[in-house]
Write an enzyme that holds these catalytic residues in place. Structure first.
Site, PDB file in Angstrom:
ATOM      1  N   ALA A  25      24.992 -49.910 -22.700  1.00 18.77           N
ATOM      2  CA  ALA A  25      24.402 -49.453 -21.970  1.00 18.77           C
ATOM      3  C   ALA A  25      24.993 -48.824 -20.830  1.00 18.77           C
ATOM      4  O   ALA A  25      25.768 -50.013 -20.561  1.00 18.77           O
ATOM      5  CB  ALA A  25      23.328 -50.457 -21.493  1.00 18.77           C
ATOM      6  N   CYS A  26      24.457 -47.589 -20.705  1.00 13.97           N
ATOM      7  CA  CYS A  26      25.196 -46.460 -19.534  1.00 13.97           C
ATOM      8  C   CYS A  26      25.635 -47.577 -18.204  1.00 13.97           C
ATOM      9  O   CYS A  26      24.378 -47.646 -17.995  1.00 13.97           O
ATOM     10  CB  CYS A  26      24.876 -44.963 -19.452  1.00 13.97           C
ATOM     11  SG  CYS A  26      26.056 -44.542 -18.111  1.00 13.97           S
ATOM     12  N   VAL A  27      26.541 -47.904 -17.318  1.00 15.53           N
ATOM     13  CA  VAL A  27      26.455 -48.748 -16.036  1.00 15.53           C
ATOM     14  C   VAL A  27      25.983 -47.739 -15.358  1.00 15.53           C
ATOM     15  O   VAL A  27      25.103 -48.690 -14.387  1.00 15.53           O
ATOM     16  CB  VAL A  27      28.223 -48.763 -15.814  1.00 15.53           C
ATOM     17  CG1 VAL A  27      28.911 -48.140 -16.165  1.00 15.53           C
ATOM     18  CG2 VAL A  27      28.401 -49.742 -14.582  1.00 15.53           C
TER      19      VAL A  27
END
Lengths: 97, 138, 116, 138, 97, 116
Positions: free
Chosen positions: D83-85
């Site tokens: 998941a993109c931070v």
């Protein structure tokens, strides 16, 4: 700015661009005693080729400024949030599109 | 009805913060309504709007923290903020009760938001002078 | 590999455009050739004079002005969309250029990506 | 390139479960790709897609639990799920590291999903034969 | 069903209804060697008045069934998910609208 | 108070319609008069023969068939939208009726609500 003192039947709040299907749906549903407020991305309609189809219209000032637009230049009346509250109070009912 | 009539509002937010502008516009409206002497009966979060009540939201420090801004407004003005339970559970927003009931590892509901059913929305529809909707723009 | 990131939503009302821009910056950081195409309501990203202070957001106009510095190759504005939104070439922010967003333009990139 | 060529895929999901069909279509695609002998290099969740990695999602018991279905697929096939931070923090999705760093009360990342930067997505773009996007339909 | 063996330049995956602005954008961008797959809510286009504008088109079977539709009746080719994988492999590139 | 809930998105691809239906059921449960209007791509909710097993969702057709039992007054299908999506009256699920979704129809309800 002076808001109209007459009663509004339905206040239509429209936050979508002219490309969104609800934009034209909203315009088609407007009755003679209704008013329209463009908010958020809806204010871009004032600069679009769709503006010819618009009735007398309000637009939120903060949203116009954000997008580099000035309402008065295009025949719309800009409203701040207290004036938006007034419009919702004056209307018999409100539909958010 | 004139501009000076006292009105009570239920505000329904269906757009998520950091995805739509809905929670921002709703807060600007709510502040203006209170400043004009109107009453906000309740805020009801529905659909993606429930993400506004997450205690784990962490925007960059130079961006407005919309859940915290809303929570401060609710507390300062004693306005109930309710997230729809069906929307919330499907979207991973739970309070301690739901955490226990469903045996989850943690909870993430930001105070003073509460979780309740659509009955709260129906009540708002009946009791408030107006129920307004703040949808996402997509 | 060349990438065209397409933004077709108006700014501020929706976040997807900001996340599309982040994708472009990220590719540029890793030295991957990338350009941005603004089309449909997305051309409103390119209008000069945006002042989003009153809605408590950061200016996307300012974000975009950093694009060339970060190595984003081109900021393209679909010409037909600009006409639809009343944007003349001199009203575009610096660094943006009109283009015809045709299948020919799209065919010249290895990847064409929307962010949502 | 024929139908029998071995391909490697990076799949990017940008639509949230229980709001869009994107995670469902992506999972059906991923299962079919593996069954055909292709490789899934990684799943990258971006924008609203990060909600797929929530450990607190609790749909009604007669509905498919999409985060768990995805987590099982990732574990069974040893596919990394990222998941993109930046998307995740703004949307209230945090792992234990982010919880500590930002002094939050809990974390809600579902294993085996991880949180990482857009660099993972750039790498996918470069290394996989194809990077496919599963967007929401709105 | 037999998928075409020829190389596809761009495979366009379209999951939006004909009312969505990206629907017409996608059709306008299609080149001569491209193929179109309708998925999710996009399959409703096969029954709409927009279908006349569609090129040769595929549609995901599970999405058709869910919405009470049968592709073959309207000139489209239905594909299951393994066949969708094949199409993406055959294509030089894929654009998801 | 009379309420019209409007569904203008196709089923299964997006959840907002399901949440609109929940609103209608909830009003009916509390004995508040409520009807549903399907318009635009939303008329696809009303097509007979939906089989969503393969996408692992519950049938909205089955949900809708419970609407009269729960006290939802009318299931209205916008006529122009039905034509646009090739839906003839006999293809509509039982209990649904064609209507012209005009300003006159909308004006007859105290509240008109979208769920997103």
């Amino acid at each position: 700015m002076k808001l109209p003192m007459s009663q509004i039947h339905t206040l239509h709040i429209l936050n979508k661009t002219p490309e969104h299907p609800r934009f034209n749906e909203c315009l088609a549903m407007m009755g003679p005693d209704d008013a329209l407020v463009l908010t958020e991305n809806g204010v871009t309609a004032l600069w679009s080729t769709s503006k010819a189809a618009l009735p007398k219209v309000f637009a939120t000032k903060a949203d116009l400024q954000a997008r580099g637009l000035v309402a008065e230049a295009n025949g719309a009346t800009s409203v701040d949030y207290p004036e938006l509250v007034d419009l919702t109070v004056q209307a018999k009912r409100v539909i958010s599109w | 009805m004139s501009e000076n009539t006292h009105n009570s509002f239920t505000l329904v937010i269906t757009g998520a913060p950091y995805t739509t502008q809905a929670p921002q516009t709703a807060l600007a409206f709510a502040r203006a309504a209170i400043a004009k002497g109107h009453t906000i009966d309740r805020i009801f979060l529905y659909g993606d709007g429930v993400h506004l009540a997450s205690s784990l939201t962490t925007p960059p420090s130079d961006e407005t923290h919309w859940p915290n801004a809303w929570a401060s407004f609710l507390s300062a003005n004693r306005v109930p903020g309710v997230a729809c339970v069906a929307s919330a559970l499907r979207r991973g927003l739970v309070d301690e009760n739901e955490q226990k009931r469903h045996e989850l590892t943690s909870s993430n509901l930001l105070a003073p938001f509460e979780i309740a059913g659509l009955g709260e929305w129906v009540e708002g529809n009946i009791k408030s002078s107006k129920t307004l909707y703040f949808h996402g723009g997509h | 590999m060349t990438t065209l990131i397409v933004i077709d939503q108006a700014p501020y009302g929706l976040w997807a455009g900001r996340e599309a821009l982040d994708m472009a910056f990220s590719l540029a950081t890793f030295d991957q050739p990338v350009s941005l195409l603004f089309t449909g309501a997305g051309v409103n990203w390119l209008r000069k004079g945006q002042t989003p202070d009153a809605i408590e957001q950061k200016s996307v106009e300012r974000n975009l002005s950093a694009a060339p510095v970060f190595g984003i190759e081109q900021l393209l504005a679909d010409e037909a969309s600009c006409q639809r939104y009343g944007l003349s070439p001199d009203e575009l922010i610096d660094g943006a250029n009109m283009a015809r967003g045709s299948s020919g333009l799209l065919a010249s990139y290895t990847n064409v990506i929307f962010s949502n």
